[in-house]
Design an enzyme around this catalytic site. Structure first.
Site, PDB file in Angstrom:
ATOM      1  N   LYS A 104      33.942  39.849  47.534  1.00  0.00           N
ATOM      2  CA  LYS A 104      34.735  40.671  48.466  1.00  0.00           C
ATOM      3  C   LYS A 104      33.862  41.124  49.636  1.00  0.00           C
ATOM      4  O   LYS A 104      34.282  41.093  50.788  1.00  0.00           O
ATOM      5  CB  LYS A 104      35.332  41.875  47.722  1.00  0.00           C
ATOM      6  N   GLN A 130      37.416  48.489  41.433  1.00  0.00           N
ATOM      7  CA  GLN A 130      37.373  47.240  40.678  1.00  0.00           C
ATOM      8  C   GLN A 130      37.717  47.509  39.206  1.00  0.00           C
ATOM      9  O   GLN A 130      37.102  48.347  38.558  1.00  0.00           O
ATOM     10  CB  GLN A 130      35.961  46.615  40.792  1.00  0.00           C
ATOM     11  N   ASP A 157      45.056  47.377  47.271  1.00  0.00           N
ATOM     12  CA  ASP A 157      45.420  46.539  46.123  1.00  0.00           C
ATOM     13  C   ASP A 157      46.930  46.591  45.858  1.00  0.00           C
ATOM     14  O   ASP A 157      47.462  45.773  45.115  1.00  0.00           O
ATOM     15  CB  ASP A 157      44.680  47.017  44.862  1.00  0.00           C
TER      16      ASP A 157
END
Ligand code: NAD
Length: 290
Positions: A61, A105, A128
């Site tokens: 990322k 995460q 997200d």
């Protein structure tokens, strides 16, 4: 439409190529954002502990941010971080103007309450798309920040000119991050949806009648190639590490003989997921300056 790639790869959807193409667009738009507002769009990534797979995802990322002109702010917290400490960090990131997107995460160590942490993220920075506010908006047909894997899949289908309207689509897997949002996005585009899961009866028969198959179970090769209807489009989301390397949910070689289009694993859906995270960060940044 990407006929040059289709010609080269036959009926295999080239996720790497599409991800590169989309990243070039994002890079240009991030450059224009910087010029106009004097700062880059910014993504904060919170990693807790030493899980090797999570560390790889976070590294990828970060690299993708660098490649596209998005600022990344990394927070690597010790395995023993408390719930209160991580909530305080989220509060801090919510308040910082240069942070447009916040990503925690997953999975988190078991002493942390994942739901409370995800809900603490400002919905406008929830790149997200996991916050109940954003999932609720999606359900109501007013999507804003949508989970990255399903939006990446929609992008792929559109780039390959797949007609969705009126088609029968089957989604195998009902998770909040893939299966459920995928079903809603396809329904919004007028597909008729069947959602299957571990309690579904007659899965092979259901798959055999589908025009579009999205497999997201994490069970290696559980969708047999001869279940695929001739001419169907097959999207394999699953990623499983086996002795033979990374494999998807679909028996690729046999399915490829029947499918009009099919995604490989690796090199299919995976590269698109991070790309859509960058796209969501850009989207969030635009709303923060408007
Ligand atoms: P999950 O474990 O949350 O959900 C799996 C789903 O599969 C469940 O709804 C379950 O009911 C269903 N399932 C399990 N066994 C089944 C069976 N035998 N028949 C029918 N349904 C069955 O998983 P998830 O987070 O949605 O991820 C699914 C897979 O996709 C995993 O392999 C994950 O690594 C992968 N994934 C890939 C990407 C990507 O970018 N390529 C992104 C997210 C997830």
């Amino acid at each position: 439409m990407t006929p040059n790639k289709e010609e080269r790869l036959g009926n295999i959807i080239d996720g790497k190529f599409l991800a590169e193409k989309k990243r070039e667009e994002i890079s240009q738009q991030a450059g224009a954002f910087l010029k106009k507002y004097g700062r880059q769009p910014g993504l904060a990534v919170v990693l807790v502990g030493q899980d090797p797979a999570s560390a790889i995802y976070v590294r990828n990322k970060k690299r993708a941010c660098e490649q596209t002109g998005i600022a990344s702010f990394d927070y690597h917290l010790d395995e023993t971080v408390s719930q209160q400490e991580i909530l305080s960090l989220i509060d801090d990131l919510n308040a910082r103007a240069e942070v447009d997107g916040i990503l925690v995460q997953l999975p988190l160590p078991s002493h942390l309450v994942e739901e409370e942490i995800l809900v603490r993220i400002d919905p406008g920075k929830d790149v997200d798309g996991f916050h109940p506010y954003n999932l609720g908006r999606l359900l109501m047909g007013e999507p804003t920040l949508v989970p990255c894997t399903p939006t990446g899949i929609m992008y792929m289908l559109d780039e390959y000119g797949v007609d969705i309207d009126g088609k029968d689509a089957i989604i195998i897997g009902r998770s909040n991050i893939v299966g459920k949002p995928m079903a809603i996005l396809l329904m919004m585009r007028h597909a008729t949806i069947t959602i299957c899961h571990s309690h579904t009866k007659d899965l092979p028969e259901r798959v055999r009648s589908a025009d579009i198959v999205v497999a997201a179970t994490g069970r290696p090769h559980m969708v047999k190639g001869d279940w695929i209807k001739d001419g169907a489009v097959v999207i394999d989301v699953g990623i499983s590490r086996t002795d033979a390397g990374l494999v998807g949910d679909v028996e690729f070689e046999e399915a490829k003989k029947h499918a009009r289009l099919i995604t490989p694993v690796p090199g299919g859906v995976g590269p698109m997921t991070i790309t859509m995270l960058l796209d969501n960060t850009l989207l969030a940044a635009r709303t923060h300056v408007s």
